[in-house]
Design an enzyme around this catalytic site. Structure first.
Site, PDB file in Angstrom:
ATOM      1  CE1 TYR A 380       0.540   1.681   4.294  1.00  0.00           C
ATOM      2  CE2 TYR A 380       0.723  -0.700   4.552  1.00  0.00           C
ATOM      3  CZ  TYR A 380       0.934   0.578   5.039  1.00  0.00           C
ATOM      4  OH  TYR A 380       1.536   0.771   6.262  1.00  0.00           O
ATOM      5  CB  CYS A 381       1.833   3.846  -1.676  1.00  0.00           C
ATOM      6  SG  CYS A 381       0.942   3.768  -3.249  1.00  0.00           S
ATOM      7  CB  THR A 382      -0.101   8.410  -0.533  1.00  0.00           C
ATOM      8  OG1 THR A 382       1.016   8.499   0.341  1.00  0.00           O
ATOM      9  CG2 THR A 382      -1.072   9.547  -0.231  1.00  0.00           C
TER      10      THR A 382
END
Length: 529
Positions: A380-382
């Site tokens: 996951y990331c922003t």
């Protein structure tokens, strides 16, 4: 999309000048000695341009028709740029007569000559870019008739892939487009862009037209942007982006992540062409966002890079945490962001690499391949873009059993699960630094250890690190990221101007560029958050 009319004032001047046998120069006041306005059908310069090419120049030998077309394109671009800065009548003073008629660069102009001088002196480069687009509207048929409103506004370029349309905003007031009550958009679109320069020029013109600020990266692999403005402006921006043929069937309304903010969240507008739309430091031709169909690195496993919806990701994390607490998990919950982002907010039980830049991520993977061997990886990331390239790189190593990523990133997850497994704030790359969905504070003041998660820039002029220092410590003068910077700041203020200080501090010196993980215990400990 409604076509926006060309400025009648400017068109009228062109028409009056067009009846003369030769171009005339309108002399500006003496305080602008280097700028002149060249009017008339034979004019080949717009204000602020260099003189026509002489013998031996790259444009020597071009045909009269080409010169005429180029001159028309520049005049058209100049008039459209001025039109885009016009304040609608409804946005002026009551009665319609008073108030500025144009606004640009936070300046107001009441006279046509004033806005012309400003554009000539400050926006020559913008005019050149837009002229290049306008010239493609009719590359072989010569200038359009004087009454034709085609061009950048309301007309598509000759390329079937990139439309250069700007929306009609004549029905909107200046306040509608510049209201501080707005939002910040975050989006990306991976697609093949044959002419990044053209897409870049259109994006810049579009954002300026809508009074948006922010950052937009364009590359041959797509576009990545975060822009802020009024809700009217951002809604219109989304509408125009979705109507862009280049993004048809790829970009959807749900791909735009929004949060409370506005144009004030960014210092300015920056639009540019880059090799990558997210800087991982790996040539997109070697490791692509695509399912490795064009990648040069062969895959050894039959795994697939799968996007999980927030609901699916939530269930996966729930199962992972349950298994991890019993020491039975074969899954790694991987945070693809930088250390200062995960420091103030992350998913429970995640593995958050202690890296300062995303361009270090490939090296992190290379140094920790054993960590990922035969594992299921949840990434996951922003907003999702770093996972696109990061998962492609991880898959190219052919060590993971499966690689999944959170579609829409933390942004979309928090919209559906504000009190889910993500705790703390979400770091954002603008002047807000963070947005929150829950009341948890998971980080502490750098000096006293009290709970605190609001970043400030290090006060030392040579350093650009972010620092967590609570109000109490700031009042004591503890405003730097580390003791080294704090001491250096005191020395700099007492030195004569002109002396420089080496850009290093305790924070950067002690942190390994690429950490090597000892994953088993760390992951289990993280699961107890």
């Amino acid at each position: 999309m409604v076509r926006a009319p060309v400025s009648e004032d400017f068109r009228g001047q062109l028409g009056r000048a067009g009846g003369k046998a030769a171009a005339r120069k309108r002399k500006l006041p003496s305080r602008f000695p280097a700028v002149s306005l060249v009017m008339g059908p034979e004019a080949e310069m717009v204000p602020g341009e260099a003189p026509p090419p002489g013998p031996g120049s790259p444009l020597e030998g071009e045909t009269a028709a080409t010169r005429k077309q180029r001159a028309w394109a520049r005049r058209k671009a100049f008039s459209l740029f001025v039109k885009g800065k016009e304040v609608p009548a409804a946005g002026r003073c009551a009665g319609g007569g008073g108030g500025p008629r144009w606004r640009c660069c936070r300046q107001a102009f009441e006279e046509l000559a004033g806005i012309h001088r400003h554009v000539a002196l400050q926006h020559g480069g913008d005019i050149g870019q837009q002229a290049g687009l306008a010239a493609e509207v009719s590359p072989s048929s010569g200038p359009a008739p004087a009454g034709n409103g085609d061009g950048l506004n309301g007309h598509s370029c000759s390329s079937p892939e990139i439309s250069c349309t700007l929306p009609d905003t004549s029905h909107l007031s200046y306040e509608d487009l510049t209201s501080k009550v707005g939002e910040v958009l975050l989006y990306y679109c991976y697609c093949e862009v044959k002419d990044p320069e053209k897409l870049c020029a259109w994006q810049k013109a579009l954002c300026q037209h809508l009074h948006l600020t922010g950052k937009v990266r364009v590359a041959s692999e797509g576009i990545n942007g975060t822009v802020g403005g009024s809700k009217v402006a951002t809604s219109l921006y989304i509408e125009v982006m979705l109507s862009q043929p280049l993004f048809k069937d790829i970009l959807g309304k749900e791909d735009f992540k929004s949060s409370a903010g506005g144009a004030h969240c960014f210092p300015d507008l920056r639009v540019g062409v880059f090799k990558e739309i997210v800087p991982m430091g790996i040539d997109p031709k070697i490791v692509s966002y695509k399912e490795n169909e064009n990648a040069r690195i062969p895959l050894k496993l039959e795994s697939h890079r799968i996007h999980l919806s927030p609901q699916e990701f939530h269930r996966e994390v729930e199962q992972y945490l349950s298994q991890a607490s019993q020491g039975q998990s074969d899954t790694i919950l991987l945070d693809c962001r930088n250390f200062y982002e995960s420091k103030i907010g992350h998913f429970q039980g995640c593995l958050a690499p202690d890296i300062r830049k995303f361009s270090y991520f490939p090296s992190y993977v290379d140094e920790n391949l054993e960590l990922f061997k035969d594992k299921r990886v949840l990434m996951y990331c922003t907003g999702g873009i770093r996972c696109e390239r990061g998962s492609a790189y991880l898959r190219s190593k052919a060590v993971c059993r499966e690689v999944y990523q959170l579609k829409g990133g933390i942004h979309k997850y928090l919209e559906e699960f504000p009190d889910g497994f993500y705790r703390g704030k979400l770091f954002v790359f603008d002047d807000r630094y963070a947005i929150c969905s829950n009341e948890d504070i998971i980080s502490a003041c750098r000096y006293c250890g009290t709970l605190w998660d609001q970043y400030k820039l290090c006060s030392s002029q040579h350093c650009r690190q972010l620092v967590l220092t609570c109000p109490s410590c700031r009042n004591k003068g503890l405003t730097a990221c580390c003791p080294v910077c704090q001491e250096k700041e005191l020395k700099v203020t007492s030195r004569a101007s002109g002396q420089t200080v080496k850009e290093e501090c305790e924070c950067t010196r002690r942190r390994p560029r690429v950490p090597i993980e000892h994953v088993s215990q760390r992951t289990l400990d993280a699961g107890k958050d």
